[in-house]
Design a protein around this motif. Structure first.
Motif, PDB file in Angstrom:
ATOM      1  N   SER A 347       3.022  -9.244  -2.923  1.00  0.00           N
ATOM      2  CA  SER A 347       2.436  -8.234  -2.039  1.00  0.00           C
ATOM      3  C   SER A 347       3.323  -7.011  -1.842  1.00  0.00           C
ATOM      4  N   ALA A 348       4.588  -7.074  -2.288  1.00  0.00           N
ATOM      5  CA  ALA A 348       5.434  -5.876  -2.261  1.00  0.00           C
ATOM      6  C   ALA A 348       5.489  -5.249  -3.657  1.00  0.00           C
ATOM      7  N   HIS A 349       4.573  -5.686  -4.529  1.00  0.00           N
ATOM      8  CA  HIS A 349       4.516  -5.209  -5.925  1.00  0.00           C
ATOM      9  C   HIS A 349       5.788  -5.488  -6.706  1.00  0.00           C
ATOM     10  N   ASN A 350       6.521  -6.493  -6.290  1.00  0.00           N
ATOM     11  CA  ASN A 350       7.597  -6.992  -7.138  1.00  0.00           C
ATOM     12  C   ASN A 350       6.937  -7.797  -8.241  1.00  0.00           C
ATOM     13  N   THR A 351       7.459  -7.675  -9.455  1.00  0.00           N
ATOM     14  CA  THR A 351       6.902  -8.468 -10.536  1.00  0.00           C
ATOM     15  C   THR A 351       8.022  -9.050 -11.379  1.00  0.00           C
ATOM     16  N   GLN A 352       7.671  -9.864 -12.361  1.00  0.00           N
ATOM     17  CA  GLN A 352       8.685 -10.607 -13.106  1.00  0.00           C
ATOM     18  C   GLN A 352       9.195  -9.809 -14.306  1.00  0.00           C
ATOM     19  N   PRO A 353      10.467  -9.984 -14.658  1.00  0.00           N
ATOM     20  CA  PRO A 353      10.989  -9.272 -15.827  1.00  0.00           C
ATOM     21  C   PRO A 353      10.545  -9.959 -17.120  1.00  0.00           C
ATOM     22  N   GLU A 354      10.373  -9.142 -18.174  1.00  0.00           N
ATOM     23  CA  GLU A 354       9.956  -9.700 -19.458  1.00  0.00           C
ATOM     24  C   GLU A 354      11.039 -10.602 -20.039  1.00  0.00           C
ATOM     25  N   SER A 355      12.299 -10.153 -19.903  1.00  0.00           N
ATOM     26  CA  SER A 355      13.400 -10.958 -20.441  1.00  0.00           C
ATOM     27  C   SER A 355      14.391 -11.259 -19.323  1.00  0.00           C
ATOM     28  N   ASP A 356      15.286 -12.229 -19.575  1.00  0.00           N
ATOM     29  CA  ASP A 356      16.257 -12.553 -18.532  1.00  0.00           C
ATOM     30  C   ASP A 356      17.653 -11.984 -18.840  1.00  0.00           C
ATOM     31  N   LEU A 357      17.710 -11.029 -19.770  1.00  0.00           N
ATOM     32  CA  LEU A 357      19.017 -10.437 -20.083  1.00  0.00           C
ATOM     33  C   LEU A 357      19.640  -9.783 -18.855  1.00  0.00           C
ATOM     34  N   GLY A 358      18.797  -9.175 -18.026  1.00  0.00           N
ATOM     35  CA  GLY A 358      19.319  -8.462 -16.855  1.00  0.00           C
ATOM     36  C   GLY A 358      19.516  -9.329 -15.622  1.00  0.00           C
ATOM     37  N   ILE A 359      18.978 -10.559 -15.649  1.00  0.00           N
ATOM     38  CA  ILE A 359      19.106 -11.426 -14.463  1.00  0.00           C
ATOM     39  C   ILE A 359      19.921 -12.680 -14.753  1.00  0.00           C
ATOM     40  N   TRP A 360      20.363 -12.849 -15.998  1.00  0.00           N
ATOM     41  CA  TRP A 360      21.140 -14.018 -16.371  1.00  0.00           C
ATOM     42  C   TRP A 360      22.347 -14.126 -15.439  1.00  0.00           C
ATOM     43  N   ASN A 361      22.647 -15.338 -15.004  1.00  0.00           N
ATOM     44  CA  ASN A 361      23.825 -15.555 -14.156  1.00  0.00           C
ATOM     45  C   ASN A 361      24.420 -16.914 -14.473  1.00  0.00           C
ATOM     46  N   ALA A 362      25.738 -17.019 -14.280  1.00  0.00           N
ATOM     47  CA  ALA A 362      26.496 -18.167 -14.769  1.00  0.00           C
ATOM     48  C   ALA A 362      25.987 -19.509 -14.236  1.00  0.00           C
ATOM     49  N   ARG A 363      25.377 -19.524 -13.045  1.00  0.00           N
ATOM     50  CA  ARG A 363      24.877 -20.790 -12.503  1.00  0.00           C
ATOM     51  C   ARG A 363      23.433 -21.058 -12.886  1.00  0.00           C
ATOM     52  N   GLY A 364      22.822 -20.109 -13.562  1.00  0.00           N
ATOM     53  CA  GLY A 364      21.449 -20.342 -14.015  1.00  0.00           C
ATOM     54  C   GLY A 364      20.448 -20.401 -12.882  1.00  0.00           C
ATOM     55  N   LEU A 365      20.621 -19.545 -11.890  1.00  0.00           N
ATOM     56  CA  LEU A 365      19.719 -19.560 -10.731  1.00  0.00           C
ATOM     57  C   LEU A 365      18.629 -18.499 -10.859  1.00  0.00           C
ATOM     58  N   LEU A 366      17.499 -18.792 -10.205  1.00  0.00           N
ATOM     59  CA  LEU A 366      16.410 -17.827 -10.031  1.00  0.00           C
ATOM     60  C   LEU A 366      15.892 -17.235 -11.340  1.00  0.00           C
ATOM     61  N   GLU A 367      15.772 -18.066 -12.351  1.00  0.00           N
ATOM     62  CA  GLU A 367      15.140 -17.633 -13.595  1.00  0.00           C
ATOM     63  C   GLU A 367      13.676 -17.313 -13.312  1.00  0.00           C
ATOM     64  N   ASN A 368      13.253 -16.090 -13.594  1.00  0.00           N
ATOM     65  CA  ASN A 368      11.828 -15.769 -13.376  1.00  0.00           C
ATOM     66  C   ASN A 368      11.245 -14.845 -14.446  1.00  0.00           C
ATOM     67  N   LYS A 369      11.853 -14.874 -15.640  1.00  0.00           N
ATOM     68  CA  LYS A 369      11.254 -14.052 -16.702  1.00  0.00           C
ATOM     69  C   LYS A 369       9.851 -14.579 -17.040  1.00  0.00           C
ATOM     70  N   TRP A 370       9.050 -13.743 -17.724  1.00  0.00           N
ATOM     71  CA  TRP A 370       7.699 -14.170 -18.116  1.00  0.00           C
ATOM     72  C   TRP A 370       7.757 -15.544 -18.770  1.00  0.00           C
ATOM     73  N   PRO A 371       7.061 -16.520 -18.217  1.00  0.00           N
ATOM     74  CA  PRO A 371       7.024 -17.827 -18.881  1.00  0.00           C
ATOM     75  C   PRO A 371       6.220 -17.734 -20.178  1.00  0.00           C
ATOM     76  N   LYS A 372       6.584 -18.540 -21.146  1.00  0.00           N
ATOM     77  CA  LYS A 372       5.874 -18.512 -22.430  1.00  0.00           C
ATOM     78  C   LYS A 372       5.581 -19.925 -22.901  1.00  0.00           C
ATOM     79  N   ILE A 373       4.372 -20.131 -23.406  1.00  0.00           N
ATOM     80  CA  ILE A 373       4.067 -21.400 -24.082  1.00  0.00           C
ATOM     81  C   ILE A 373       3.360 -21.078 -25.404  1.00  0.00           C
ATOM     82  N   SER A 374       3.404 -22.035 -26.311  1.00  0.00           N
ATOM     83  CA  SER A 374       2.674 -21.888 -27.572  1.00  0.00           C
ATOM     84  C   SER A 374       1.829 -23.135 -27.787  1.00  0.00           C
TER      85      SER A 374
END
Ligand code: MTE
Ligand code: MO
Length: 378
Positions: A347-374
């Motif tokens: 509702s604040a128009h926050n959306t998910q990043p396409e890749s996690d290059l910019g949000i990667w962190n050493a503890r692996g927290l809060l991963e929210n890049k676009w999920p993908k399945i095949s």
């Protein structure tokens, strides 16, 4: 044996580690119902489960602004304060960590997207209790520390804290909960009393509550000071400065594709469309405005149907939104692999990043890049 008091668990849970017990809800089951059945609710334990007969139904509250340490039993709580019911999703900050690990290895349990579940919780508002005890915004206290009955080998309990501002806010509806989906809280989820803090990561929602400490400072536990923090993507476990980083509290907008399962080989059966289902949620009470689905890598997007069972107040949506979309199938799609991705907008128009290059962190927290399945058709 430190682990002598573990309860029986549902065989469908996807176990990540036995001691301590960590397990996720299978994705297919997650989207079958808005409320996750108690026995299938994901479990995240850092320590052995305490012995049930030792978990008496009282806890202590102590700290600055209180003359002495007060002991409260569940029946006293129920007698003195109005019961309050809320529906919230509990999500571990490590949910979807395995996706971040694929980008670059991270420390921690390799969760898929099933470290989240939803329940209706009944308890009393922590703000009612604190106000009754004379703890106000102008007190010297700044943090509320919660201690669990579960302890490590040095007898140190699980402990974290939340800012007093959140604890006192009646609209935040922080609960000392004693019921989960209309039943006594199961042992794995914090029997007889646990803390529910809507809109924040699971780690702050202490199970088997034993002690509340009104404090000037945050908890000094490693769960408050080290483990649940994020860093600049270029820092690793050795170079990150845990003293400087803030403890994670509220979480960003998140979604997952739960059906069909990733890698499925589907039967043709004259299919005209493919049913895709998942969940979406955001932190801090933001509700989900939209979930978009793409089968061409984000070139074009279809809007999913949303489903919720909560009557949302502006900025007080604590539960997830389930979503569903019938993806039309072209002849071309039937012949090759179909890659499906999605993204949610809050509702604040926050959306998910396409890749996690910019949000990667050493503890692996809060991963929210676009999920993908095949998936593909046989
Ligand atoms: N509380 C205690 N006492 N001990 C714990 O290990 N784990 C925390 C939180 N509360 C934990 C705890 C974490 S990291 C999460 S994600 C949630 O509980 C998980 O809640 P659940 O097991 O009921 O799903
Ligand atoms: Mo967690």
């Amino acid at each position: 044996d430190h682990y002598a008091h573990e309860p029986k668990r549902h065989p469908a849970l996807k176990v990540n580690s036995q001691k301590p017990f960590n397990a996720e809800t299978p994705l297919q089951i997650l989207v079958e119902s808005f409320y996750t059945p108690n026995e299938l609710f994901f479990v995240r334990n850092h320590l052995p489960v305490p012995k049930k007969s030792k978990l008496e139904d009282d806890f202590q509250i102590t700290g600055i602004g209180l003359d002495s340490s007060i002991s409260l039993t569940m029946s006293e709580l129920k007698m003195k304060y109005k019961p309050h019911e809320i529906t919230t999703s509990v999500m571990c900050a490590g949910n979807r960590r395995s996706a971040m690990h694929e980008t670059k290895p991270v420390k921690g349990l390799q969760w898929s997207a099933g470290a989240v579940s939803t329940a209706k919780w009944k308890g009393i508002k922590l703000s009612d209790l604190l106000k009754d005890l004379g703890i106000t915004e102008d007190s010297k206290a700044c943090h509320i520390i919660f201690q669990g009955a579960d302890t490590d080998i040095e007898s140190k309990p699980y402990e974290v804290s939340i800012p007093l501002e959140i604890a006192l806010d009646p609209n935040r509806e922080v609960l000392l909960a004693f019921e989960m989906n209309g039943k006594e809280i199961p042992l794995d989820h914090g029997y007889p009393i646990r803390v529910i803090v809507p809109g924040v990561i699971g780690a702050r929602q202490v199970k088997w509550l034993k002690k509340i400490i009104v404090s000037e400072k945050e908890s000094d536990s490693l769960w408050q000071q080290k483990d649940y923090k994020t860093f600049n993507p270029s820092l690793n476990i050795e170079t990150c400065d845990t003293g400087k980083a803030m403890a994670v509290l509220e979480f960003p907008v998140q979604s997952a594709i739960c059906q069909p399962a990733n890698g499925s080989v589907l039967k043709l059966e004259n299919k005209k469309s493919l049913e895709v289902k998942g969940y979406a949620l955001s932190g801090a009470g933001k509700k989900i405005l939209r979930v978009d689905v793409s089968v061409d890598g984000g070139q074009s997007w279809m809007e999913a149907d949303l489903y919720t069972e909560t009557k949302t107040q502006m900025n007080r949506e604590w539960a997830w939104t389930l979503w569903k979309l019938d993806v039309p199938l072209s002849d071309d799609m039937l012949r090759k692999q179909i890659d499906i991705t999605c993204k949610a907008t809050d509702s604040a128009h926050n959306t998910q990043p396409e890749s996690d290059l910019g949000i990667w962190n050493a503890r692996g927290l809060l991963e929210n890049k676009w999920p993908k399945i095949s998936v593909k058709f046989e």
